[in-house]
Design an enzyme around this catalytic site. Structure first.
Site, PDB file in Angstrom:
ATOM      1  N   ASP A 107      -6.318  -1.427   7.771  1.00 40.82           N
ATOM      2  CA  ASP A 107      -7.017  -1.276   6.550  1.00 40.82           C
ATOM      3  C   ASP A 107      -8.988  -0.516   7.268  1.00 40.82           C
ATOM      4  O   ASP A 107      -9.149  -0.465   6.312  1.00 40.82           O
ATOM      5  CB  ASP A 107      -8.146  -2.798   7.118  1.00 40.82           C
ATOM      6  CG  ASP A 107      -6.699  -3.598   6.213  1.00 40.82           C
ATOM      7  OD1 ASP A 107      -5.831  -3.346   5.375  1.00 40.82           O
ATOM      8  OD2 ASP A 107      -7.050  -5.219   6.092  1.00 40.82           O
ATOM      9  N   HIS A 149     -18.318  -6.650   7.088  1.00 44.72           N
ATOM     10  CA  HIS A 149     -16.979  -7.806   7.866  1.00 44.72           C
ATOM     11  C   HIS A 149     -17.212  -6.873  10.070  1.00 44.72           C
ATOM     12  O   HIS A 149     -16.868  -7.912  10.694  1.00 44.72           O
ATOM     13  CB  HIS A 149     -15.636  -7.266   7.229  1.00 44.72           C
ATOM     14  CG  HIS A 149     -15.628  -7.997   6.240  1.00 44.72           C
ATOM     15  ND1 HIS A 149     -15.416  -8.954   6.340  1.00 44.72           N
ATOM     16  CD2 HIS A 149     -15.194  -7.613   4.838  1.00 44.72           C
ATOM     17  CE1 HIS A 149     -15.528  -9.941   4.756  1.00 44.72           C
ATOM     18  NE2 HIS A 149     -15.082  -8.630   3.844  1.00 44.72           N
ATOM     19  N   GLY A 157     -11.990  -4.937   7.547  1.00 45.08           N
ATOM     20  CA  GLY A 157     -11.713  -5.453   6.396  1.00 45.08           C
ATOM     21  C   GLY A 157     -13.235  -3.797   5.390  1.00 45.08           C
ATOM     22  O   GLY A 157     -13.379  -4.476   4.720  1.00 45.08           O
ATOM     23  N   ASP A 184     -20.285 -11.539  -2.536  1.00 42.62           N
ATOM     24  CA  ASP A 184     -19.277 -10.931  -2.092  1.00 42.62           C
ATOM     25  C   ASP A 184     -17.987 -11.818  -2.364  1.00 42.62           C
ATOM     26  O   ASP A 184     -17.769 -12.889  -1.954  1.00 42.62           O
ATOM     27  CB  ASP A 184     -18.689 -10.132  -0.910  1.00 42.62           C
ATOM     28  CG  ASP A 184     -17.434  -8.993  -0.742  1.00 42.62           C
ATOM     29  OD1 ASP A 184     -16.213  -9.265  -1.148  1.00 42.62           O
ATOM     30  OD2 ASP A 184     -17.684  -7.647  -0.879  1.00 42.62           O
ATOM     31  N   HIS A 186     -15.331 -12.101  -0.657  1.00 40.23           N
ATOM     32  CA  HIS A 186     -14.992 -12.024   0.536  1.00 40.23           C
ATOM     33  C   HIS A 186     -15.902 -13.095   1.304  1.00 40.23           C
ATOM     34  O   HIS A 186     -17.196 -12.530   1.078  1.00 40.23           O
ATOM     35  CB  HIS A 186     -14.434 -11.313   1.879  1.00 40.23           C
ATOM     36  CG  HIS A 186     -12.966 -10.638   0.781  1.00 40.23           C
ATOM     37  ND1 HIS A 186     -13.255  -9.632  -0.312  1.00 40.23           N
ATOM     38  CD2 HIS A 186     -11.761 -10.582   0.640  1.00 40.23           C
ATOM     39  CE1 HIS A 186     -12.153  -8.968  -0.845  1.00 40.23           C
ATOM     40  NE2 HIS A 186     -11.563  -9.728  -0.258  1.00 40.23           N
ATOM     41  N   ASP A 272     -16.333  -7.435  -5.646  1.00 40.02           N
ATOM     42  CA  ASP A 272     -14.452  -7.840  -5.810  1.00 40.02           C
ATOM     43  C   ASP A 272     -14.493  -8.876  -6.266  1.00 40.02           C
ATOM     44  O   ASP A 272     -13.889  -9.586  -6.734  1.00 40.02           O
ATOM     45  CB  ASP A 272     -14.215  -7.771  -4.701  1.00 40.02           C
ATOM     46  CG  ASP A 272     -15.134  -7.896  -3.591  1.00 40.02           C
ATOM     47  OD1 ASP A 272     -16.005  -8.924  -4.330  1.00 40.02           O
ATOM     48  OD2 ASP A 272     -14.715  -8.132  -2.201  1.00 40.02           O
ATOM     49  N   TYR A 311     -13.054  -3.130  -6.222  1.00 44.57           N
ATOM     50  CA  TYR A 311     -12.040  -2.539  -5.120  1.00 44.57           C
ATOM     51  C   TYR A 311     -11.363  -2.165  -7.242  1.00 44.57           C
ATOM     52  O   TYR A 311     -10.313  -1.324  -7.389  1.00 44.57           O
ATOM     53  CB  TYR A 311     -11.230  -2.894  -4.913  1.00 44.57           C
ATOM     54  CG  TYR A 311     -12.291  -3.518  -4.342  1.00 44.57           C
ATOM     55  CD1 TYR A 311     -12.155  -2.088  -2.784  1.00 44.57           C
ATOM     56  CD2 TYR A 311     -12.193  -4.435  -3.908  1.00 44.57           C
ATOM     57  CE1 TYR A 311     -12.541  -2.154  -1.793  1.00 44.57           C
ATOM     58  CE2 TYR A 311     -12.657  -4.925  -2.779  1.00 44.57           C
ATOM     59  CZ  TYR A 311     -12.969  -3.868  -1.588  1.00 44.57           C
ATOM     60  OH  TYR A 311     -13.233  -4.130  -0.531  1.00 44.57           O
TER      61      TYR A 311
END
Length: 333
Positions: A107, A149, A157, A184, A186, A272, A311
């Site tokens: 990642d 992250h 991440g 975000d 996430h 995202d 993304y």
């Protein structure tokens, strides 16, 4: 009045703010590798849109000073920063133990210029905080930042250095309380973890929850010790749209602003959460996403806008261009 009926200081729509925008022309050259969803090229695409629409003339444009080792070590461990500085694609096979220890690999791959990339995006966020601290702007923008992250001793991440934590530490030099808001898709786990035990930083994260990276951000995670009740998590399901999002966002943030009274706000604008994102599952429009920026701007508090995830890169560029434009004046047609 805000949507909760509370009286709050605000600026009328159409009032122009002094905006500092941080951009390094080399940032789009960094490449995580073939097939990797994180593409720094989206920052260059955003900048190109801003230039073509003639929006750069409405902002002070700054090339960030690269963050130094000692700047990064204000949060990150010395040995982790030294590892990031020294590791290269050519030498990584000789450091498998460290790669595992620092969670660098699939990642978070090793790529050419990795440390320079970290220095660049962190430098923009810290530079924005410095400008706000010295009253040199009302809003600072660093779309290369927002990598929420990264932990003290490890990558996570797609994030290596937590520029957000570093920027908040800078803001705390001048402000007694700083609010962090994360839109975000996430959970903003690295930032929450860094400030989980303090009452000087409040973290608020709106995110997809349940069998989704990073798997944290439960409603019951509220902080610890002096930081109890200073972490607020809003776990959401797939497919949330603009209307439902703002039915949560505006009353919650309105109450947080009323009670916490931050001296500065950091807003992570991860794109995202937009509809159609390659890794996302929300259904926000660009206008709906930008409404969060508009709402935070309305409180007339020093504001640092950062990037983050995103993304489907054409949508990311459109979104951040739109939000940078609207940061200057919300009445521009």
């Amino acid at each position: 009045m805000d949507v909760s009926g509370n009286s709050l200081p605000s600026a009328p729509d159409g009032v122009k703010r002094k905006v500092c925008y941080f951009y390094d022309p080399d940032v789009g050259n960094y490449y995580y590798g073939q097939g990797h969803p994180m593409k720094p090229h989206r920052i260059r695409m955003t900048h190109a849109l801003l230039a073509h629409y003639g929006l750069l003339q409405h902002m002070q444009v700054h090339k960030p000073f690269p963050a130094r080792d000692r700047d990064l070590c204000r949060f990150h461990a010395d040995d982790y920063v030294a590892f990031l500085r020294s590791i290269t694609p050519e030498t990584q096979q000789d450091h498998m133990r460290q790669l595992k220890r620092f969670n660098v690999g699939e990642d978070c791959p090793v790529f050419d210029g990795l440390y320079s990339f970290c220095q660049t995006y962190a430098g923009g966020s810290v530079g924005g905080a410095v400008k706000l601290n010295h009253d040199q702007c009302d809003i600072a923008v660093n779309w290369a930042g927002g990598l929420h992250h990264a932990k003290k001793c490890e990558a996570s991440g797609f994030c290596y250095v937590n520029d957000i934590v570093l920027a908040i530490l800078e803001l705390l030099k001048q402000h007694e309380r700083v609010l962090y808001v994360d839109i975000d898709i996430h959970h903003g786990d690295g930032v929450e973890e860094a400030f989980y035990t303090t009452d000087r930083v409040m973290t608020v994260s709106f995110h997809k929850f349940g069998d989704y990276f990073p798997g944290t951000g439960d409603l019951r995670d509220i902080g610890y010790g002096k930081g109890k009740y200073y972490s607020l998590n809003v776990p959401l399901d797939d497919g949330i749209d603009d209307e439902s999002y703002h039915l949560l966002f505006k009353p919650l943030i309105g109450k947080v602003m009323e009670v916490f009274r931050p001296g500065a706000v950091v807003l992570q604008c991860g794109a995202d959460s937009l509809s159609g994102d390659r890794l996302g599952c929300f259904n926000l429009s660009i206008r709906g996403h930008a409404e969060c920026v508009k709402y935070m701007r309305s409180f007339n508090v020093p504001l640092l806008l950062l990037g983050g995830g995103g993304y489907t890169i054409r949508n990311v560029a459109r979104c951040w261009c739109y939000e940078a434009d609207r940061s200057c004046s919300w009445n521009r047609s």
